[in-house]
Design a protein around this motif. Structure first.
Motif, PDB file in Angstrom:
ATOM      1  N   ALA A  12       0.892  -1.227   0.080  1.00  0.00           N
ATOM      2  CA  ALA A  12       0.018   0.081   0.125  1.00  0.00           C
ATOM      3  C   ALA A  12       0.961   1.147  -0.145  1.00  0.00           C
ATOM      4  O   ALA A  12       1.782   1.478   0.954  1.00  0.00           O
ATOM      5  CB  ALA A  12      -0.936  -0.075   1.297  1.00  0.00           C
ATOM      6  N   PHE A  13       0.865   1.875  -1.193  1.00  0.00           N
ATOM      7  CA  PHE A  13       1.664   3.112  -1.414  1.00  0.00           C
ATOM      8  C   PHE A  13       0.989   4.320  -0.589  1.00  0.00           C
ATOM      9  O   PHE A  13       0.056   4.881  -1.352  1.00  0.00           O
ATOM     10  CB  PHE A  13       2.169   3.248  -2.671  1.00  0.00           C
ATOM     11  N   LEU A  14       1.594   4.851   0.386  1.00  0.00           N
ATOM     12  CA  LEU A  14       0.909   5.881   1.012  1.00  0.00           C
ATOM     13  C   LEU A  14       1.356   7.195   0.623  1.00  0.00           C
ATOM     14  O   LEU A  14       2.596   7.424   0.365  1.00  0.00           O
ATOM     15  CB  LEU A  14       1.010   5.808   2.663  1.00  0.00           C
ATOM     16  N   MET A  54       3.038  -4.798   3.172  1.00  0.00           N
ATOM     17  CA  MET A  54       3.724  -3.640   3.528  1.00  0.00           C
ATOM     18  C   MET A  54       2.924  -2.298   3.228  1.00  0.00           C
ATOM     19  O   MET A  54       2.067  -2.550   2.324  1.00  0.00           O
ATOM     20  CB  MET A  54       5.007  -3.735   2.783  1.00  0.00           C
ATOM     21  N   ILE A  55       3.174  -1.433   4.038  1.00  0.00           N
ATOM     22  CA  ILE A  55       3.021   0.189   3.579  1.00  0.00           C
ATOM     23  C   ILE A  55       4.208   0.644   3.157  1.00  0.00           C
ATOM     24  O   ILE A  55       5.330   0.471   3.745  1.00  0.00           O
ATOM     25  CB  ILE A  55       2.358   0.853   4.488  1.00  0.00           C
ATOM     26  N   PHE A  56       4.082   1.655   2.150  1.00  0.00           N
ATOM     27  CA  PHE A  56       5.487   2.361   1.571  1.00  0.00           C
ATOM     28  C   PHE A  56       5.365   3.717   1.509  1.00  0.00           C
ATOM     29  O   PHE A  56       4.288   4.385   1.185  1.00  0.00           O
ATOM     30  CB  PHE A  56       5.659   1.609   0.179  1.00  0.00           C
ATOM     31  N   CYS A  57       6.156   4.389   2.248  1.00  0.00           N
ATOM     32  CA  CYS A  57       6.287   5.781   2.393  1.00  0.00           C
ATOM     33  C   CYS A  57       7.323   6.142   1.316  1.00  0.00           C
ATOM     34  O   CYS A  57       8.401   6.149   1.709  1.00  0.00           O
ATOM     35  CB  CYS A  57       6.423   6.377   3.416  1.00  0.00           C
ATOM     36  N   GLU A  58       7.291   7.124   0.256  1.00  0.00           N
ATOM     37  CA  GLU A  58       8.041   7.879  -0.494  1.00  0.00           C
ATOM     38  C   GLU A  58       8.552   9.005   0.084  1.00  0.00           C
ATOM     39  O   GLU A  58       8.046   9.663   1.291  1.00  0.00           O
ATOM     40  CB  GLU A  58       7.270   8.145  -1.973  1.00  0.00           C
ATOM     41  N   SER A  94       0.891  -4.545  14.034  1.00  0.00           N
ATOM     42  CA  SER A  94       1.667  -5.803  14.529  1.00  0.00           C
ATOM     43  C   SER A  94       2.317  -6.717  13.541  1.00  0.00           C
ATOM     44  O   SER A  94       3.204  -7.312  13.901  1.00  0.00           O
ATOM     45  CB  SER A  94       0.735  -6.569  15.360  1.00  0.00           C
ATOM     46  N   HIS A  95       1.907  -6.541  12.187  1.00  0.00           N
ATOM     47  CA  HIS A  95       2.514  -7.395  11.133  1.00  0.00           C
ATOM     48  C   HIS A  95       2.810  -6.786   9.953  1.00  0.00           C
ATOM     49  O   HIS A  95       3.614  -7.179   9.308  1.00  0.00           O
ATOM     50  CB  HIS A  95       1.356  -8.571  10.903  1.00  0.00           C
ATOM     51  N   ILE A  96       2.211  -5.778   9.564  1.00  0.00           N
ATOM     52  CA  ILE A  96       2.379  -5.162   8.297  1.00  0.00           C
ATOM     53  C   ILE A  96       3.743  -4.456   8.083  1.00  0.00           C
ATOM     54  O   ILE A  96       4.256  -3.977   8.916  1.00  0.00           O
ATOM     55  CB  ILE A  96       1.363  -4.056   7.834  1.00  0.00           C
ATOM     56  N   GLY A  97       4.530  -4.669   6.903  1.00  0.00           N
ATOM     57  CA  GLY A  97       5.717  -4.265   6.773  1.00  0.00           C
ATOM     58  C   GLY A  97       5.789  -2.610   6.651  1.00  0.00           C
ATOM     59  O   GLY A  97       5.025  -2.171   6.079  1.00  0.00           O
ATOM     60  N   LEU A  98       7.051  -2.408   6.948  1.00  0.00           N
ATOM     61  CA  LEU A  98       7.069  -0.552   6.880  1.00  0.00           C
ATOM     62  C   LEU A  98       8.199  -0.447   6.124  1.00  0.00           C
ATOM     63  O   LEU A  98       9.516  -0.754   6.520  1.00  0.00           O
ATOM     64  CB  LEU A  98       7.285  -0.253   8.591  1.00  0.00           C
ATOM     65  N   VAL A  99       8.108   0.249   5.049  1.00  0.00           N
ATOM     66  CA  VAL A  99       9.059   0.376   3.868  1.00  0.00           C
ATOM     67  C   VAL A  99       9.244   1.899   3.770  1.00  0.00           C
ATOM     68  O   VAL A  99       8.238   2.672   3.340  1.00  0.00           O
ATOM     69  CB  VAL A  99       9.084  -0.063   2.571  1.00  0.00           C
TER      70      VAL A  99
END
Length: 423
Positions: A12-14, A54-58, A94-99
């Motif tokens: 999920a690209f935030l 994952m969630i992804f922050c540019e 608790s689980h989702i990746g943090l990129v």
């Protein structure tokens, strides 16, 4: 349910109000989202409930698209430093990746390695670093630079940077025992003052698609984000990058390729198309063309007739692969500058899919099963609405087909992605 031996990965690209250039103008958008931690907590929890990998922050270390009008520029530029943001989200999930993105041009490897390894420990092994070289003159001007480094120089620095970071994560650098690093751009003596990562090492992500960028990805990346408009483009990139891995002693499954996709979904095709057209109508021509100009690294696009074709462009030291993608589309689809600007502004050159849950699942399945993707980086047009819609409508359809998980396989990001733990 049809059995599948492999399942797709989803990120999920935030991006504050959303990926569409006019997302901030949507009547239900949260205009101050960029500095509202509760907004990001909601998005992270929605993605985790849907079992995203994952969630992804540019990130960009400067004011985005400085030649775009001030209201649009402000809505897209104001936001938290992403590693700080992900550290806050780590204790809310608790689980989702943090990129997060971080630049090799405007950081030092020891500090960056320590920061991401700290996030990895804070989150229990869920961190990932998206390596970028930074192609913006705006960022270069904020770091005492004499200008944007040439493309080849940026990637040579990035190669050494990645070598130092991974050496630190894997405990290979220790000057006291004669194994420090003394290279062309960096010198590092001490090991990190942190234990090994809960997942072996944070996940390495990259998005460069030039030839030198693909080589760097084949050497160092665990995940690659990419942009591809057509199935043929996506499959060509997938096969080329997977084919480079053997040179570095790696297997095809050691890297997950996740093209960006910007879905707009509704119960009926007509409703989905209406949602898309309403967003497109919110794009002023000056904003669309200014955004297109910034990605093409051309400052005078306005001097050409906007209902005429895109002119021949000079070679750029900026984002070469993205420039090529946009130019190819303009020629292939015979788009005027105005048409190209509006199309590009909707998803910044990424693949746009508009339709029902079944239609979108069909499109994703075709690329996944056709050898063009291992998963997708989902880019909702506006938040929270389109992320909510994808999670509620498309994810259950993918799960029904056996294409996506119903529960997490483990606790770390490497567990989710099916990546080996580094030795």
């Amino acid at each position: 349910m049809t059995a599948h031996r492999r399942q797709m990965k989803l990120g999920a690209f935030l991006w504050a109000t959303g990926h569409h250039i006019a997302a901030w103008r949507h009547p239900q958008a949260h205009v101050t989202a960029g500095v509202d931690i509760d907004h990001y907590i909601q998005l992270a929890r929605t993605a985790e409930a849907a079992k995203f990998d994952m969630i992804f922050c540019e990130d960009a270390a400067g004011v985005r698209e400085a030649n775009v009008n001030i209201a649009s520029q402000t809505s897209r530029s104001i936001g938290f430093e992403p590693i700080s943001l992900l550290s806050a989200l780590a204790v809310q999930t608790s689980h989702i990746g943090l990129v997060s993105t971080a630049s090799t041009s405007y950081n030092e490897p020891y500090g960056l390695a320590r920061t991401f390894l700290s996030l990895d420990h804070l989150s229990g092994g869920r961190a990932g670093w998206n390596l970028v070289t930074s192609a913006s003159h705006i960022e270069a001007a904020n770091f005492g630079s004499t200008g944007l480094r040439p493309h080849a120089d940026r990637y040579e620095r990035a190669r050494e940077f990645a070598e130092v970071v991974t050496g630190l994560w894997h405990g290979k650098l220790d000057g006291a025992s004669g194994s420090g690093h003394d290279g062309q751009s960096f010198s590092v003596r001490d090991p990190l003052n942190l234990p090994r990562s809960p997942q072996g090492a944070p996940v390495m992500v990259q998005a460069g698609a030039s030839d030198v960028g693909r080589d760097l990805a084949a050497r160092t990346a665990d995940v690659v984000f990419t942009a591809a408009q057509t199935f043929e483009e996506a499959k060509s990139f997938y096969e080329d990058l997977k084919g480079r891995l053997a040179t570095y002693g790696r297997e095809p499954d050691d890297i997950k390729i996740m093209p960006g996709v910007a879905p707009i979904v509704a119960a009926t095709e007509a409703e989905a198309q209406e949602k898309y057209e309403e967003l497109q109508e919110l794009i002023p021509d000056d904003v669309g063309i200014a955004l297109l100009s910034s990605y093409l690294s051309i400052s005078d696009l306005w001097r050409y007739p906007i209902d005429g074709p895109l002119p021949e462009l000079p070679a750029s030291e900026g984002m070469q692969s993205r420039q090529a993608l946009v130019v190819d589309q303009s020629r292939r689809d015979k788009l005027s500058i105005r048409q190209l600007a509006r199309h590009f502004a909707g998803a910044r050159g990424h693949w746009r899919v508009v339709g029902t849950p079944a239609q979108i699942a069909d499109e994703l399945e075709a690329r996944f099963e056709g050898g063009a993707a291992d998963g997708f980086n989902v880019m909702p047009s506006w938040f929270p609405g389109e992320l909510d819609a994808f999670a509620a409508l498309v994810v259950p359809e993918l799960q029904r087909r056996g294409l996506f998980r119903t529960e997490y396989e483990g606790r770390t990001l490497r567990d989710h992605l099916g990546l080996k733990r580094p030795i």
